[in-house]
Design an enzyme around this catalytic site. Structure first.
Site, PDB file in Angstrom:
ATOM      1  N   ASP A 259     -79.421  77.620  88.133  1.00 18.66           N
ATOM      2  CA  ASP A 259     -80.787  77.881  88.588  1.00 18.66           C
ATOM      3  C   ASP A 259     -81.323  78.942  87.637  1.00 18.66           C
ATOM      4  O   ASP A 259     -80.721  80.019  87.510  1.00 18.66           O
ATOM      5  CB  ASP A 259     -80.720  78.378  90.043  1.00 18.66           C
ATOM      6  CG  ASP A 259     -82.076  78.723  90.627  1.00 18.66           C
ATOM      7  OD1 ASP A 259     -82.881  79.384  89.937  1.00 18.66           O
ATOM      8  OD2 ASP A 259     -82.325  78.363  91.799  1.00 18.66           O
ATOM      9  N   HIS A 262     -81.465  82.697  88.310  1.00 18.36           N
ATOM     10  CA  HIS A 262     -80.246  83.378  88.733  1.00 18.36           C
ATOM     11  C   HIS A 262     -79.484  84.108  87.629  1.00 18.36           C
ATOM     12  O   HIS A 262     -78.275  84.271  87.717  1.00 18.36           O
ATOM     13  CB  HIS A 262     -79.303  82.380  89.408  1.00 18.36           C
ATOM     14  CG  HIS A 262     -79.808  81.896  90.727  1.00 18.36           C
ATOM     15  ND1 HIS A 262     -79.051  81.155  91.587  1.00 18.36           N
ATOM     16  CD2 HIS A 262     -81.006  82.073  91.339  1.00 18.36           C
ATOM     17  CE1 HIS A 262     -79.757  80.864  92.674  1.00 18.36           C
ATOM     18  NE2 HIS A 262     -80.953  81.413  92.536  1.00 18.36           N
ATOM     19  N   HIS A 286     -81.426  73.764  88.819  1.00 18.50           N
ATOM     20  CA  HIS A 286     -82.540  74.104  89.694  1.00 18.50           C
ATOM     21  C   HIS A 286     -83.569  74.738  88.780  1.00 18.50           C
ATOM     22  O   HIS A 286     -83.321  75.824  88.243  1.00 18.50           O
ATOM     23  CB  HIS A 286     -82.121  75.131  90.752  1.00 18.50           C
ATOM     24  CG  HIS A 286     -81.548  74.517  91.985  1.00 18.50           C
ATOM     25  ND1 HIS A 286     -81.126  75.260  93.062  1.00 18.50           N
ATOM     26  CD2 HIS A 286     -81.357  73.207  92.324  1.00 18.50           C
ATOM     27  CE1 HIS A 286     -80.685  74.450  94.010  1.00 18.50           C
ATOM     28  NE2 HIS A 286     -80.809  73.195  93.587  1.00 18.50           N
ATOM     29  N   ASP A 296     -88.736  82.869  92.688  1.00 20.04           N
ATOM     30  CA  ASP A 296     -89.040  81.499  93.102  1.00 20.04           C
ATOM     31  C   ASP A 296     -90.521  81.194  93.169  1.00 20.04           C
ATOM     32  O   ASP A 296     -91.014  80.649  94.156  1.00 20.04           O
ATOM     33  CB  ASP A 296     -88.329  81.176  94.424  1.00 20.04           C
ATOM     34  CG  ASP A 296     -86.842  80.939  94.218  1.00 20.04           C
ATOM     35  OD1 ASP A 296     -86.501  79.968  93.540  1.00 20.04           O
ATOM     36  OD2 ASP A 296     -86.028  81.740  94.711  1.00 20.04           O
TER      37      ASP A 296
HETATM   38  C1  RNT Z   1     -81.062  80.595  96.324  1.00 23.68           C
HETATM   39  C2  RNT Z   1     -80.651  79.358  95.602  1.00 23.68           C
HETATM   40  C3  RNT Z   1     -80.611  78.103  96.440  1.00 23.68           C
HETATM   41  C4  RNT Z   1     -81.758  78.012  97.408  1.00 23.68           C
HETATM   42  C5  RNT Z   1     -81.885  76.663  98.095  1.00 23.68           C
HETATM   43  C6  RNT Z   1     -82.839  76.722  99.236  1.00 23.68           C
HETATM   44  O1  RNT Z   1     -81.218  81.656  95.475  1.00 23.68           O
HETATM   45  O2  RNT Z   1     -81.475  79.158  94.506  1.00 23.68           O
HETATM   46  O3  RNT Z   1     -80.547  77.006  95.620  1.00 23.68           O
HETATM   47  O4  RNT Z   1     -82.967  78.305  96.802  1.00 23.68           O
HETATM   48  O5  RNT Z   1     -80.658  76.221  98.454  1.00 23.68           O
HETATM   49 ZN    ZN Z   2     -81.379  77.330  93.471  1.00 21.12          ZN
END
Ligand code: RNT
Ligand code: ZN
Length: 419
Positions: A259, A262, A286, A296
């Protein structure tokens, strides 16, 4: 000039750089992007009344959020009507849909609790992705789930993970499309821990036990998602980058999921993609937009989104990288958040597909770095918008300037009545 006339002219310009825009559109049309259901209701879900807890947080209070499965599905339909190309639907275990008076806790979830999602996906010819939900639940003890020192807590969450593998297999079988199942927990500590390895050893064993649940590797794609820190768990995250990468590397069939919110702010996932592809047959993403941290925000067509798309395309890895979006902005119209994010990812991919990638690579290999810089800069000014507008028109989808009116109308007719 009409959209088609502009396209024809742009196509000629691209042709001179060695790019076939018809082919690019043909490829883009079939790249599935997984749309996350949780943008529609601020990650609330249907299996609890309490707040969002466990290392993630939404901010904002824009009116009209979906409160029921029907509302969420209607909103997703509206969003998808504004997005061209292939889509998948990404749901969380907390979005189980129970019959009147029925309830099953997370460790007891069954495929039947997701039958309506299967129906929804099948009717639209889409696949489903899945996520066990290790947050917003009373069985999070001292901030931990799978890595808890309490064996009962660990058992509960392991059983949840196993249940989710079975549900993922059911999704793949029912839709005919592989299901990406992502394991993310917010396990961690707010302040400096006395033991950093203990929770990781327990996490390792717990994930391995979840993965021991039988599943067909062609149908279910389990992933582990890492994180640098979370809200309320600023000092230590059990599932760090090194932990998750190693977990995936050591467990056949398990994919690393990155992600891009992250990581430390100067780290870029675009550079990590080709590194991972040297070792893993498949990886998962992600795609999000972190503003200063893992905030986000809605995905936009920004530099890093373009770079991520470029790497996927240049590595010839469109069929090796599972692309899902992950953000949740509760401060704006949520349909617009979905539509703008999905379209941004597609624009980034289109831009990447309309680059003379082989030629640029050759310049690099020949050491012609001056020419490479000049060409790469020149490509930035090419009329990508004409290709995008044509693609939208061909797909029967509104263009960028028409988008707001559509969203606004739905807000007036549907969302504003949700009081
Ligand atoms: C959280 C992660 C995770 C969530 C989802 C809702 O920091 O990114 O992927 O955002 O599972
Ligand atoms: Zn995520």
């Amino acid at each position: 000039m009409t959209v088609t006339e502009r396209y024809v002219s742009a196509r000629e310009m691209f042709k001179k750089t060695g790019v076939d825009t018809d082919a690019a559109i043909g490829i883009l049309r079939n790249v599935p992007i997984s749309m996350h259901c949780w943008q529609g209701d601020d990650v609330t879900g249907f299996d609890h009344d309490g707040p969002l807890t466990g290392g993630i947080q939404t901010t904002g209070n824009y009116p009209g959020k979906a409160r029921t499965p029907e509302e969420l599905m209607a909103d997703m339909d509206k969003a998808m009507s504004l997005i061209p190309g292939r889509k998948k639907i990404n749901i969380h275990a907390s979005y189980a849909i129970f019959e009147e008076g029925e309830f099953a806790d997370r460790d007891k979830l069954e495929p039947k609790h997701f039958a309506r999602w299967v129906e929804f996906a099948r009717e639209r010819g889409m696949g489903l992705d899945f996520n066990p939900t290790f947050f917003s639940h009373p069985k999070i003890k001292d901030g931990l789930t799978l890595s808890s020192p309490d064996p009962d807590i660990r058992r509960f969450w392991i059983n949840h993970g196993k249940a989710c593998i079975r549900i993922s297999q059911y999704f793949a079988e029912e839709t005919g499309v592989p299901c990406v199942m992502n394991i993310w927990t917010g396990d961690g500590f707010k302040d400096i821990p006395a033991d950093r390895m203990g929770p990781r050893m327990r996490y390792k064993e717990a994930i391995a036990e979840i993965l021991s649940e039988p599943y067909d590797r062609n149908k279910v794609k389990p992933c582990v998602e890492s994180k640098v820190f979370g809200i309320g768990v600023e000092s230590y995250t059990v599932g760090s980058a090194e932990f998750c990468l190693s977990m995936a590397a050591r467990n056949e069939g398990c994919l690393p999921l990155m992600d891009n919110g992250h990581y430390h702010p100067t780290e870029v996932v675009s550079d990590k993609i080709p590194a991972m592809l040297c070792f893993y047959p498949e990886i998962a993403l992600h795609v999000t937009r972190g503003v200063r941290w893992d905030s986000d925000h809605v995905l936009l067509l920004d530099d890093e989104t373009r770079e991520i798309a470029k790497e996927i395309v240049r590595c010839d890895a469109l069929n090796r990288v599972y692309i899902a979006l992950d953000y949740f902005d509760a401060s704006i119209n949520r349909i617009s958040a979905w539509a703008v994010g999905m379209r941004s990812m597609q624009k980034a991919l289109l831009t990447a597909l309309c680059m003379p990638n082989a030629e640029l690579k050759k310049l690099q290999d020949e050491g012609k770095f001056t020419e490479l810089m000049v060409k790469q800069e020149a490509m930035k000014m090419m009329p990508f918008g004409d290709i995008w507008n044509y693609y939208c028109e061909q797909s029967g989808i509104v263009d960028d300037f028409g988008l707001f009116a559509e969203v606004d109308k739905y807000e007036a007719e549907v969302l504003s009545r949700r009081i």
